[in-house]
Design a protein around this motif. Structure first.
Motif, mmCIF file in Angstrom:
data_model
loop_
_atom_site.group_PDB
_atom_site.id
_atom_site.type_symbol
_atom_site.label_atom_id
_atom_site.label_comp_id
_atom_site.label_asym_id
_atom_site.label_seq_id
_atom_site.Cartn_x
_atom_site.Cartn_y
_atom_site.Cartn_z
ATOM 1 N N THR A 50 -13.368 -65.143 -34.331
ATOM 2 C CA THR A 50 -14.392 -64.295 -33.738
ATOM 3 C C THR A 50 -14.120 -64.168 -32.253
ATOM 4 O O THR A 50 -13.870 -65.162 -31.592
ATOM 5 C CB THR A 50 -15.792 -64.933 -33.927
ATOM 6 O OG1 THR A 50 -15.976 -65.226 -35.302
ATOM 7 C CG2 THR A 50 -16.881 -64.024 -33.441
ATOM 8 N N VAL A 51 -14.181 -62.962 -31.734
ATOM 9 C CA VAL A 51 -14.008 -62.765 -30.298
ATOM 10 C C VAL A 51 -15.197 -63.385 -29.589
ATOM 11 O O VAL A 51 -16.336 -63.213 -29.990
ATOM 12 C CB VAL A 51 -13.896 -61.260 -29.979
ATOM 13 C CG1 VAL A 51 -13.908 -61.029 -28.476
ATOM 14 C CG2 VAL A 51 -12.641 -60.688 -30.602
ATOM 15 N N GLY A 52 -14.911 -64.139 -28.525
ATOM 16 C CA GLY A 52 -15.976 -64.745 -27.738
ATOM 17 C C GLY A 52 -16.471 -66.074 -28.268
ATOM 18 O O GLY A 52 -17.519 -66.534 -27.878
ATOM 19 N N SER A 53 -15.708 -66.712 -29.169
ATOM 20 C CA SER A 53 -16.101 -68.039 -29.634
ATOM 21 C C SER A 53 -14.856 -68.883 -29.856
ATOM 22 O O SER A 53 -13.754 -68.377 -29.955
ATOM 23 C CB SER A 53 -16.906 -67.953 -30.935
ATOM 24 O OG SER A 53 -16.086 -67.509 -31.988
ATOM 25 N N GLY A 54 -15.052 -70.167 -29.924
ATOM 26 C CA GLY A 54 -13.948 -71.081 -30.151
ATOM 27 C C GLY A 54 -13.820 -71.429 -31.614
ATOM 28 O O GLY A 54 -14.530 -70.907 -32.467
ATOM 29 N N THR A 67 -10.924 -84.572 -34.606
ATOM 30 C CA THR A 67 -11.304 -83.176 -34.423
ATOM 31 C C THR A 67 -11.393 -82.818 -32.945
ATOM 32 O O THR A 67 -11.515 -83.695 -32.076
ATOM 33 C CB THR A 67 -12.664 -82.870 -35.090
ATOM 34 O OG1 THR A 67 -13.676 -83.662 -34.468
ATOM 35 C CG2 THR A 67 -12.614 -83.140 -36.584
ATOM 36 N N TYR A 68 -11.354 -81.518 -32.684
ATOM 37 C CA TYR A 68 -11.505 -81.004 -31.323
ATOM 38 C C TYR A 68 -11.947 -79.556 -31.407
ATOM 39 O O TYR A 68 -11.788 -78.894 -32.426
ATOM 40 C CB TYR A 68 -10.205 -81.129 -30.522
ATOM 41 C CG TYR A 68 -9.017 -80.402 -31.117
ATOM 42 C CD1 TYR A 68 -8.682 -79.116 -30.686
ATOM 43 C CD2 TYR A 68 -8.227 -80.992 -32.096
ATOM 44 C CE1 TYR A 68 -7.593 -78.447 -31.224
ATOM 45 C CE2 TYR A 68 -7.144 -80.325 -32.631
ATOM 46 C CZ TYR A 68 -6.831 -79.061 -32.188
ATOM 47 O OH TYR A 68 -5.746 -78.393 -32.731
ATOM 48 N N GLU A 69 -12.532 -79.079 -30.326
ATOM 49 C CA GLU A 69 -12.933 -77.686 -30.206
ATOM 50 C C GLU A 69 -11.843 -76.989 -29.395
ATOM 51 O O GLU A 69 -11.359 -77.536 -28.409
ATOM 52 C CB GLU A 69 -14.283 -77.560 -29.502
ATOM 53 C CG GLU A 69 -15.407 -78.344 -30.167
ATOM 54 C CD GLU A 69 -15.623 -77.963 -31.611
ATOM 55 O OE1 GLU A 69 -15.771 -76.750 -31.896
ATOM 56 O OE2 GLU A 69 -15.629 -78.861 -32.472
ATOM 57 N N TYR A 91 -20.328 -89.974 -22.820
ATOM 58 C CA TYR A 91 -20.816 -90.911 -23.822
ATOM 59 C C TYR A 91 -21.998 -90.319 -24.581
ATOM 60 O O TYR A 91 -22.933 -89.794 -23.984
ATOM 61 C CB TYR A 91 -21.234 -92.228 -23.162
ATOM 62 C CG TYR A 91 -21.840 -93.214 -24.120
ATOM 63 C CD1 TYR A 91 -21.038 -93.870 -25.049
ATOM 64 C CD2 TYR A 91 -23.191 -93.472 -24.122
ATOM 65 C CE1 TYR A 91 -21.583 -94.772 -25.947
ATOM 66 C CE2 TYR A 91 -23.754 -94.376 -25.003
ATOM 67 C CZ TYR A 91 -22.949 -95.015 -25.923
ATOM 68 O OH TYR A 91 -23.493 -95.895 -26.817
ATOM 69 N N SER A 92 -21.906 -90.371 -25.899
ATOM 70 C CA SER A 92 -22.979 -89.979 -26.811
ATOM 71 C C SER A 92 -23.203 -88.470 -26.908
ATOM 72 O O SER A 92 -24.081 -88.018 -27.618
ATOM 73 C CB SER A 92 -24.288 -90.674 -26.396
ATOM 74 O OG SER A 92 -25.266 -90.502 -27.383
ATOM 75 N N GLU A 93 -22.405 -87.659 -26.192
ATOM 76 C CA GLU A 93 -22.630 -86.214 -26.181
ATOM 77 C C GLU A 93 -21.901 -85.493 -27.312
ATOM 78 O O GLU A 93 -22.464 -84.634 -27.968
ATOM 79 C CB GLU A 93 -22.170 -85.657 -24.834
ATOM 80 C CG GLU A 93 -22.443 -84.188 -24.657
ATOM 81 C CD GLU A 93 -21.998 -83.711 -23.285
ATOM 82 O OE1 GLU A 93 -22.709 -82.859 -22.731
ATOM 83 O OE2 GLU A 93 -20.975 -84.173 -22.769
ATOM 84 N N GLY A 94 -20.659 -85.789 -27.541
ATOM 85 C CA GLY A 94 -19.866 -85.120 -28.568
ATOM 86 C C GLY A 94 -19.272 -83.812 -28.086
ATOM 87 O O GLY A 94 -19.755 -83.187 -27.138
ATOM 88 N N ALA A 95 -18.188 -83.396 -28.740
ATOM 89 C CA ALA A 95 -17.429 -82.212 -28.323
ATOM 90 C C ALA A 95 -18.200 -80.910 -28.506
ATOM 91 O O ALA A 95 -18.124 -80.023 -27.658
ATOM 92 C CB ALA A 95 -16.104 -82.150 -29.078
ATOM 93 N N VAL A 96 -18.926 -80.767 -29.609
ATOM 94 C CA VAL A 96 -19.628 -79.502 -29.869
ATOM 95 C C VAL A 96 -20.693 -79.250 -28.805
ATOM 96 O O VAL A 96 -20.773 -78.159 -28.233
ATOM 97 C CB VAL A 96 -20.239 -79.496 -31.289
ATOM 98 C CG1 VAL A 96 -21.119 -78.274 -31.496
ATOM 99 C CG2 VAL A 96 -19.138 -79.545 -32.346
ATOM 100 N N ILE A 97 -21.491 -80.266 -28.520
ATOM 101 C CA ILE A 97 -22.536 -80.117 -27.498
ATOM 102 C C ILE A 97 -21.904 -79.888 -26.131
ATOM 103 O O ILE A 97 -22.310 -79.015 -25.372
ATOM 104 C CB ILE A 97 -23.460 -81.349 -27.473
ATOM 105 C CG1 ILE A 97 -24.274 -81.408 -28.767
ATOM 106 C CG2 ILE A 97 -24.383 -81.329 -26.262
ATOM 107 C CD1 ILE A 97 -25.044 -82.693 -28.962
ATOM 108 N N THR A 99 -18.994 -78.620 -25.373
ATOM 109 C CA THR A 99 -18.402 -77.283 -25.283
ATOM 110 C C THR A 99 -19.458 -76.253 -24.897
ATOM 111 O O THR A 99 -19.232 -75.406 -24.033
ATOM 112 C CB THR A 99 -17.740 -76.899 -26.621
ATOM 113 O OG1 THR A 99 -16.687 -77.832 -26.895
ATOM 114 C CG2 THR A 99 -17.165 -75.506 -26.591
ATOM 115 N N ALA A 100 -20.624 -76.347 -25.517
ATOM 116 C CA ALA A 100 -21.709 -75.407 -25.200
ATOM 117 C C ALA A 100 -22.236 -75.621 -23.784
ATOM 118 O O ALA A 100 -22.547 -74.658 -23.074
ATOM 119 C CB ALA A 100 -22.845 -75.568 -26.208
#
Length: 143
Positions: A50-54, A67-69, A91-97, A99-100
């Protein structure tokens, strides 16, 4: 007195000081030619869905799926090298959060770089920078 500038350093968005520039002289990043790293064979990047997303990616390292974004700039054709930014979550945040929250993916669209945000391990994601027997080898994963 007599100190020298590091070989290259960022001086703000879109500027860098190459090793040959006089100390304190900013050169636009577009003037610094991108080149592939010595360990990478040329190959086209997989198209983004999708254009505009990872994209959410995974790989196996030291027998563990990690995993990674990944965010590749819109319109990238895979023919020329682009800078890579590794964006580590806290710490405790994670890649998905992260990234946003960081916004580096869309920023890379505008400024021409690829962003990878690796995922730490644990129920509260963290980075294990000092490998221990039986623990995650985050240094190897990032390598």
């Amino acid at each position: 007195m007599g100190a020298t500038a590091p070989p290259a350093s960022a001086t703000g968005p879109g500027t860098a000081v190459p090793a040959t520039a006089a100390p304190g002289t900013a050169v636009p990043a577009t003037a610094v030619a991108a080149r592939p790293s010595p360990g990478c064979a040329p190959r086209a990047a997989r198209p983004r869905p999708t254009v505009g997303s990872g994209t959410h990616e995974s790989l196996t390292t030291t027998g563990t799926v990690r995993t990674y974004e990944r965010w590749v700039p819109t319109g990238y054709d895979g023919r020329s090298p682009l800078p890579l930014v590794l964006d580590f979550h806290g710490y405790s945040e994670g890649a998905v959060i992260h990234t946003a929250m960081s916004g580096l993916g869309p920023f890379g669209d505008t400024h021409g770089f690829v962003t990878l945000t690796p995922q730490g391990t644990g129920s509260r994601p963290f980075w294990n920078a000092v490998p221990v027997a039986g623990g995650p080898d985050d240094l190897r994963f990032v390598e």
